[in-house]
Design a protein around this motif. Sequence first.
Motif, PDB file in Angstrom:
ATOM      1  N   GLY A  28      -1.937   1.330  -5.964  1.00 16.77           N
ATOM      2  CA  GLY A  28      -1.498   0.896  -7.298  1.00 16.77           C
ATOM      3  C   GLY A  28      -2.670   0.576  -8.205  1.00 16.77           C
ATOM      4  N   ASP A  29      -3.632  -0.189  -7.680  1.00 17.14           N
ATOM      5  CA  ASP A  29      -4.832  -0.498  -8.459  1.00 17.14           C
ATOM      6  C   ASP A  29      -5.609   0.774  -8.767  1.00 17.14           C
ATOM      7  N   GLN A  31      -4.489   3.787  -9.130  1.00 19.37           N
ATOM      8  CA  GLN A  31      -3.801   4.531 -10.188  1.00 19.37           C
ATOM      9  C   GLN A  31      -4.052   3.900 -11.558  1.00 19.37           C
ATOM     10  N   ASP A  32      -3.973   2.576 -11.629  1.00 19.09           N
ATOM     11  CA  ASP A  32      -4.232   1.884 -12.897  1.00 19.09           C
ATOM     12  C   ASP A  32      -5.657   2.120 -13.383  1.00 19.09           C
ATOM     13  N   ILE A  33      -6.603   1.987 -12.489  1.00 19.07           N
ATOM     14  CA  ILE A  33      -8.009   2.153 -12.842  1.00 19.07           C
ATOM     15  C   ILE A  33      -8.290   3.586 -13.262  1.00 19.07           C
ATOM     16  N   THR A  34      -7.753   4.543 -12.526  1.00 18.72           N
ATOM     17  CA  THR A  34      -7.946   5.951 -12.872  1.00 18.72           C
ATOM     18  C   THR A  34      -7.365   6.244 -14.244  1.00 18.72           C
ATOM     19  N   GLN A  35      -6.183   5.747 -14.502  1.00 15.89           N
ATOM     20  CA  GLN A  35      -5.553   5.950 -15.802  1.00 15.89           C
ATOM     21  C   GLN A  35      -6.420   5.364 -16.918  1.00 15.89           C
ATOM     22  N   GLU A  36      -6.932   4.165 -16.718  1.00 16.42           N
ATOM     23  CA  GLU A  36      -7.784   3.539 -17.725  1.00 16.42           C
ATOM     24  C   GLU A  36      -9.069   4.333 -17.937  1.00 16.42           C
ATOM     25  N   ARG A  69     -12.682  -5.689 -11.685  1.00 17.40           N
ATOM     26  CA  ARG A  69     -11.489  -6.312 -11.087  1.00 17.40           C
ATOM     27  C   ARG A  69     -11.878  -7.154  -9.883  1.00 17.40           C
TER      28      ARG A  69
END
Length: 166
Positions: A28-29, A31-36, A69
């Motif tokens: 989950g982290d 995916q969030d980091i990659t998206q950002e 993070r």
Amino acid sequence: MTEDFDSFYSATARRVLLHVYAVCGDLGDAQDITQEAYARAWQRWSKVSAYDDPEQWVRTVAWRLAANRWRGFRRWMSARSRLGRPDVVASPSPDRVAVLAALQELPDAQRRTVVAHYLLDMSVDEIAASTGTPAGTVKARLSRARTALATLLDDSPEVPDVAVRS
């Protein structure tokens, strides 16, 4: 420009996600980091697309986001350790549970009015002003809510209506 970025994203996103997942260990982290990281690349695409290896730029940004993070988490853990163990909080009393359950049975307008009046110590006029409702309506809601709560919170045993003979 959009098509160029789209093809870049399609070709590299899986590799970057796997890299970030390996770094942080949480999908989950990752995916969030990659998206950002890709959002930041998109914002600077005219410059990033000219780099020799735009994917490396995205991986570097993602690495820095993951490190930030981790630093934030470490600071939070450090602060928690300085505060000591949290106080043990007692479970809510049966009366509190009953009141909360009874409040949930009220219509929204009555519940908001009761909470504002009794828990926030707002007067009828203050409630009327803050909600844009006439004071008479606020009074009526309070009256109806009190009647409903009295019924909902009545814990006296039912006494059958039996005629007494003498």
